[in-house]
Design a protein around this motif. Structure first.
Motif, PDB file in Angstrom:
ATOM      1  N   LEU A  11      -0.988  -5.720  -6.981  1.00 53.00           N
ATOM      2  CA  LEU A  11      -1.454  -5.363  -6.257  1.00 53.00           C
ATOM      3  C   LEU A  11       0.178  -5.593  -4.941  1.00 53.00           C
ATOM      4  CD1 LEU A  11      -3.852  -8.365  -7.223  1.00 53.00           C
ATOM      5  CD2 LEU A  11      -4.387  -6.093  -5.531  1.00 53.00           C
ATOM      6  N   TYR A  14       0.624  -2.487  -4.265  1.00 55.69           N
ATOM      7  CA  TYR A  14      -0.798  -1.694  -4.046  1.00 55.69           C
ATOM      8  C   TYR A  14      -0.475  -2.170  -1.782  1.00 55.69           C
ATOM      9  CZ  TYR A  14      -5.375  -0.216  -1.953  1.00 55.69           C
ATOM     10  OH  TYR A  14      -6.183   0.428  -1.229  1.00 55.69           O
ATOM     11  N   TRP A  41      -5.503   3.440  -2.286  1.00 55.69           N
ATOM     12  CA  TRP A  41      -5.567   4.036  -3.339  1.00 55.69           C
ATOM     13  C   TRP A  41      -6.010   5.020  -3.780  1.00 55.69           C
ATOM     14  CZ3 TRP A  41      -9.813   7.343  -4.014  1.00 55.69           C
ATOM     15  CH2 TRP A  41     -11.211   7.989  -3.161  1.00 55.69           C
TER      16      TRP A  41
END
Length: 64
Positions: A11, A14, A41
């Motif tokens: 995370l 990301y 993504w």
């Protein structure tokens, strides 16, 4: 426990574009977050969010 560490690291990576936009005080930080959230993504979506976060569109602080 190892799964939690991997999830936190994933995370963190990301949402690097969101973190960069926030730290740079980008004027479109919320839009960058939304792009990153929904299209991050995909590699193309993540790169687009990162490029946008690195663009020179930051809020200027005014001296009052």
């Amino acid at each position: 426990m190892d799964g939690v560490i991997v999830l936190v690291l994933f995370l963190g990576v990301y949402f690097v574009p969101c973190i960069v936009a926030g730290r740079r005080n980008h004027s479109n930080a919320v839009s960058i977050f939304v792009l990153n959230l929904f299209l991050g993504w995909t590699f193309v979506g993540w790169v687009a969010a990162m490029v946008w976060a690195m663009s020179d569109n930051v809020k200027k602080e005014t001296a009052s």
